[in-house]
Design a protein around this motif. Structure first.
Motif, short mmCIF file in Angstrom:
data_model
loop_
_atom_site.label_atom_id
_atom_site.label_comp_id
_atom_site.label_asym_id
_atom_site.label_seq_id
_atom_site.Cartn_x
_atom_site.Cartn_y
_atom_site.Cartn_z
N GLY A 175 51.58 44.13 14.88
CA GLY A 175 52.15 44.96 13.82
C GLY A 175 53.62 44.70 13.59
O GLY A 175 54.36 45.56 13.15
N GLN A 176 54.05 43.44 13.85
CA GLN A 176 55.47 43.11 13.79
C GLN A 176 56.06 43.32 12.40
O GLN A 176 57.25 43.61 12.25
CB GLN A 176 55.67 41.67 14.25
N ASP A 177 55.22 43.17 11.39
CA ASP A 177 55.71 43.33 10.03
C ASP A 177 56.16 44.75 9.73
O ASP A 177 56.86 44.99 8.74
CB ASP A 177 54.62 42.93 9.03
N THR A 185 60.09 34.40 17.04
CA THR A 185 58.64 34.60 16.91
C THR A 185 58.11 35.23 18.18
O THR A 185 58.75 35.18 19.24
CB THR A 185 57.91 33.26 16.68
N GLY A 186 56.91 35.83 18.07
CA GLY A 186 56.27 36.45 19.23
C GLY A 186 56.93 37.76 19.60
O GLY A 186 57.59 38.41 18.79
N LYS A 187 56.76 38.15 20.84
CA LYS A 187 57.36 39.40 21.35
C LYS A 187 58.83 39.13 21.64
O LYS A 187 59.17 38.28 22.46
CB LYS A 187 56.63 39.84 22.61
N GLY A 207 52.90 45.84 3.83
CA GLY A 207 52.58 45.00 4.97
C GLY A 207 53.07 43.58 4.73
O GLY A 207 52.62 42.91 3.82
N VAL A 208 54.03 43.07 5.53
CA VAL A 208 54.59 41.74 5.27
C VAL A 208 53.53 40.68 5.49
O VAL A 208 52.93 40.60 6.54
CB VAL A 208 55.77 41.46 6.22
N GLY A 221 47.45 49.21 10.17
CA GLY A 221 48.48 49.37 11.18
C GLY A 221 49.28 50.65 11.00
O GLY A 221 48.73 51.70 10.68
N GLY A 222 50.59 50.54 11.17
CA GLY A 222 51.45 51.72 11.06
C GLY A 222 51.51 52.31 9.67
O GLY A 222 51.95 53.45 9.49
N SER A 223 51.05 51.54 8.67
CA SER A 223 51.01 52.09 7.30
C SER A 223 49.84 53.04 7.11
O SER A 223 49.86 53.88 6.20
CB SER A 223 50.91 50.96 6.28
N THR A 224 48.79 52.90 7.92
CA THR A 224 47.59 53.71 7.73
C THR A 224 47.93 55.19 7.81
O THR A 224 48.34 55.70 8.85
CB THR A 224 46.52 53.35 8.77
N THR A 225 47.77 55.86 6.69
CA THR A 225 48.08 57.29 6.60
C THR A 225 47.08 57.93 5.63
O THR A 225 46.88 57.43 4.53
CB THR A 225 49.50 57.52 6.05
N MET A 226 46.49 59.02 6.07
CA MET A 226 45.60 59.79 5.19
C MET A 226 46.07 61.24 5.18
O MET A 226 46.44 61.79 6.23
CB MET A 226 44.15 59.71 5.66
N VAL A 227 46.10 61.83 4.00
CA VAL A 227 46.38 63.26 3.88
C VAL A 227 45.25 63.89 3.09
O VAL A 227 44.59 63.24 2.28
CB VAL A 227 47.74 63.53 3.18
N ASP A 228 45.00 65.16 3.36
CA ASP A 228 44.01 65.88 2.58
C ASP A 228 44.37 67.36 2.52
O ASP A 228 45.13 67.85 3.36
CB ASP A 228 42.60 65.70 3.17
#
Length: 909
Positions: free
Chosen positions: A757-759, A666-668, A33-34, A399-406
């Protein structure tokens, strides 16, 4: 990801350990995450707010309810929660998943997973790291600079070995587990020294760190006048890149200096196995020049320190450590944010880590953001954590990094616990937290049937029987030759193969010795569907055409199911053809036919593919563009190009290329390829769909098109929510829900980098477009339809079409306020055809791009594969079938007028 099913469970543990990174003197870490980017000399300082935020306000309206609990392995349990919360006066809801690890259980452990093969700077998805290391569950880990090599911002200890040291940044917490299994959440600092053979020392600033902007130090550059160690866990040759400094490097093998680089020159090698490189700059490089020589010993010492207690901690006293961001929970209550959270705000997917008050349980937490869940704010995450028993907890990368596996019970591989913000796409990250089992093999405890719980008529499915032992780890049961049976005639079973025969439910039961398991299987009939959709709505009516025609059924419950070819029956109108292996072939076209229909039926439910002489009208292939194309943007700092260029691969002709660089914006931010100045290019007739080939850059940016319609309204059309592919890909865009009024103009194709979540998305990239086409029914299937006026009088067996009267064999009538007419004569007047199926009492009406299926005495009807309902139904009188005029005319695009005084019906097209 693999869980062993061998008889030697101790060997399974050995295999897991072997897959994980081998412990050496040094191992390195990674972050996600930047948060900042290291500036070059003379550049701007990064815009990172420093200092503590105010105390977070917990979401007072937040409630969470546990909806399921499943054992993953002995000592690890997956719990799913549904939460509700009030936001700005409106209710929102979502889902969160927790893996609870019992530290008192001797068979379960947690550790950090790092990149590929345990190496920093390599990056890998959470699922990939879990598979490589043998984890039975995992979640993404620390923050990292996405434009850097791939190293964590915080500290990392894995397998009891220091991998990376904490950065000199305020308010970043870490989770650690001591060698006696005590969980710790604290803010750590690092100190170290390098000692030369002559006893001279120089401070060590860190181990395996990317370039960043330290806080509270003498320099804004982490590697300025500093010494860092890079171990063989740092896979990249840049140590690090974009550091704004030129190094002098020292290679140390077996404690002895073997090479020293020229001043301001890096060694052109990666770190050899078991060795390390001392990377120095400025005053540190002067220390090297004055005190170090090849052949001399070099000693490095280091320790961690708690910022809150001042306690010194030997990294060797830790089993593991993983860095994070702000503290979230302390002493069972929401804590003040320890660092500004402005860059990680909003309602996002979230990842967190915490432990219980007695130190027994570790909670690995992920809040979902997908079609089923609205995400959480940080304050809502705090409320959730306290509600499930977290005593102390911190925020991991979200954000988009959130990942869970089981690993589901009895399975040998982990799977995604939920869809990420990008669907099934998993981001490549630097590290994660894995859950591991070292339990011996136990006795067979239970079995589980795996396979589809929903089948379509004619579909054959395979079911597998899998077992789990007393430690809830997979165990082989295939050799036991289990028996299978079905409880009803809806499903026939032969061994582990089941075939759906008719609508209904059946229970499939498998038995192995004294243990058995069952699965309920529902066979869907046509009445269970809300729609049947062909992947191709229109196709060319041309002899020799071959078109892929995948068909998807959507149940009344909203589930989508691919319909196997064996479950479909096809009928062809206007041409001769066939469907095999999901592909429609046009063998010949009937004389004089300009519009044909391929009708797919599943248990009486139908959908149609309309075939026309001009199914998809080519609109632009960029081979001979006679109008200007230009790059535009909404932010002055965004740069780019939009131009016609030579293509590549199977697009060897001309293509439209759009390159963009948003790093100074910067911004959108938008990067537009603009057609013909402000005028755009015309789409002359009503379009139901659009196809185009797009070369993606896997930037995860948003891809859109901008139209101006005939009323002057601006219409935005999503082409891809995330550009998650590389190379060429054909996109099929449904325009029927856009409410666009034609003729329209296509103004721009463009890439969007949204602020939230721009990073997680690339700010530089390039995409290309080719072969844009529109399906315009009025230029094809609607073109040959008759127009004019038809008049009928209630009770009279005559029809006047464009002034010419003709006899009909059935008069229109009014019954209970509804006008009924013989449909065949209406179609004779305005074009189209109707077919009667006496066995099912259905009428199939085909006109232009419309396929309408009606059933006598049923108010439900099907239009272009979608089930709908009307207030009235077709009727049958004296052997004649009459249809509700208003219903049919509305669906077929006809206009009806009623004259009460003369009982006259006027139909116009």
């Amino acid at each position: 990801m693999n869980g062993s099913c061998s008889s030697d469970q101790s060997g399974m543990d050995k295999e897991r350990r072997n897959k994980r990174p081998a412990s050496s003197k040094w191992i390195a870490a990674s972050l996600a995450g930047v948060l900042w980017i290291m500036p070059v000399i003379g550049g701007e300082l990064p815009l990172l707010q420093r200092g503590h935020a105010s105390i977070a306000m917990a979401a007072s309206s937040f409630t969470a309810t546990k909806v399921s609990e499943e054992i993953i392995t002995s000592g690890a349990t997956k719990l799913k929660y549904k939460y509700t919360v009030t936001r700005s006066g409106s209710k929102a809801s979502g889902l969160a998943d927790v893996i609870r690890v019992d530290l008192n259980n001797p068979y379960v452990s947690i550790d950090v997973m790092t990149g590929k093969n345990g190496k920093l700077t390599t990056r890998q998805s959470t699922g990939g790291m879990a598979k490589e290391t043998g984890a039975v569950a995992a979640v993404n880990g620390d923050y990292f600079n996405t434009s850097g090599e791939g190293a964590p911002i915080g500290g990392e200890v894995s397998g009891g070995t220091l991998v990376s040291t904490p950065s000199q940044l305020n308010g970043l917490y870490a989770f650690a587990l001591t060698t006696d299994n005590k969980p710790v959440i604290d803010e750590f600092t690092f100190t170290g020294t390098v000692t030369a053979a002559d006893g001279t020392q120089f401070p060590l600033s860190g181990v395996n760190k990317g370039a960043y902007s330290p806080e509270g130090g003498a320099s804004a550059y982490s590697h300025f006048n500093a010494a860092y160690v890079y171990t063989d866990a740092w896979a990249a040759q840049d140590r690090p890149k974009n550091s704004s400094t030129s190094p002098t490097e020292v290679l140390v093998e077996n404690g002895v200096i073997t090479q020293i680089s020229d001043k301001n020159t890096a060694l052109k090698v990666t770190v050899p196995s078991g060795a390390y490189i001392l990377r120095t700059h400025g005053t540190a490089a002067a220390f090297v020049a004055d005190h170090l020589a090849v052949g001399q010993p070099l000693t490095v010492a280091y320790s961690l320190h708690s910022k809150t207690s001042g306690e010194t901690m030997d990294p060797a006293s830790l089993k593991m450590m993983i860095g994070g961001h702000t503290i979230l929970v302390d002493k069972g209550k929401a804590a003040a944010f320890s660092r500004s959270v402005s860059s990680i705000g909003g309602y996002r997917a979230r990842t967190a880590l915490g432990y219980s008050a007695d130190g027994r349980y570790v909670y690995v937490i992920a809040a979902e953001k997908n079609d089923n869940s609205s995400g959480m704010s940080l304050s809502e995450l705090q409320s959730f954590m306290t509600s499930i028993g977290v005593y102390k907890g911190l925020n991991l990368d979200g954000g988009g990094s959130t990942t869970m596996v089981d690993r589901p019970l009895a399975e040998t591989q982990t799977t995604l616990t939920f869809d990420t913000e990008y669907g099934t796409e998993q981001r490549s990250i630097v590290n994660g937290l894995g859950v591991y089992t070292n339990a011996p093999q136990g006795e067979l405890k239970g079995i589980k049937i795996s396979g589809s719980s929903v089948l379509l008529i004619g579909q054959t499915a395979s079911y597998t029987l899998k077992g789990y032992d007393t430690y809830y780890n997979p165990i082989d049961v295939a050799s036991a030759n289990p028996s299978w049976k079905s409880s009803s005639g809806s499903v026939n079973v032969g061994g582990s193969q089941a075939t759906a025969v008719k609508p209904g439910t059946a229970t499939l039961t498998a038995a192995s010795g004294s243990v058995s398991a069952s699965i309920a299987v529902t066979v869907l009939g046509g009445d269970d569907l809300s729609s049947l959709k062909a992947g191709t709505a229109s196709a060319p009516l041309k002899e020799g055409s071959v078109i892929a025609v995948p068909v998807t059924a959507v149940t009344k419950g909203g589930a989508s199911i691919s319909v196997p070819s064996s479950a479909l029956k096809w009928e062809f109108v206007g041409f001769q053809g066939g469907v095999q292996d999901g592909k429609l072939s046009v063998n010949s076209v009937n004389p004089g036919v300009t519009t044909g229909y391929a009708i797919a039926r599943y248990d009486g439910f139908s959908t149609a593919i309309v075939l026309t002489e001009a199914a998809a009208v080519p609109w632009e292939d960029f081979e001979n563009v006679a109008y200007p194309i230009a790059f535009t943007t909404n932010v002055s700092g965004v740069q780019g190009t939009a131009a016609i260029t030579d293509g590549s691969d199977n697009h060897a002709g001309k293509v439209l290329s759009l390159g963009y660089d948003m790093t100074a914006g910067t911004g959108k931010m938008y990067a537009y390829a603009q057609f013909n100045g402000t005028a755009g290019k015309s789409v002359p007739a009503a379009a139901t769909s659009m196809t185009l080939d797009v070369m993606g850059d896997k930037s995860l940016n948003w891809l859109r098109a901008e139209f101006t319609d005939n009323s002057g309204a601006t219409i935005y059309v999503d082409l891809a929510k995330a550009i998650d592919w590389t190379g060429w890909k054909t996109l099929n865009i449904d325009l029927t829900g856009s409410n666009m009024k034609f003729p329209a103009t296509l103004k721009r194709l463009y890439v969007v980098n949204v602020e939230e979540g721009q990073d997680e998305r690339a700010k530089t990239g390039a995409v290309a477009f080719d072969n844009i086409a529109f399906t315009m029914p009025s230029l094809s299937s609607e073109a040959g339809l008759k127009t004019g006026t038809a008049v009928m009088v209630i009770g009279q067996r005559t029809l006047t079409v464009n002034g010419t009267k003709k006899a009909i064999d059935s008069a229109p009538l009014v019954q209970n306020g509804t006008t009924y007419v013989p449909i065949r004569y209406v179609l004779d007047a305005f074009g189209g055809s109707a077919a009667w199926y006496p066995a099912t009492r259905k009428i199939m009406v085909l006109r232009g791009s419309k396929a309408l299926e009606l059933t006598v005495n049923k108010k439900e009807f099907i239009i272009n594969g979608k089930r709908q309902s009307s207030e009235v139904a077709p009727i049958s009188l004296q052997g004649r079938t009459l249809v509700p005029l208003r219903l049919v005319s509305d669906q077929l695009g006809l206009t009806v007028k009623w004259e009460q005084k003369t009982k006259t019906v006027t139909i116009e097209s």
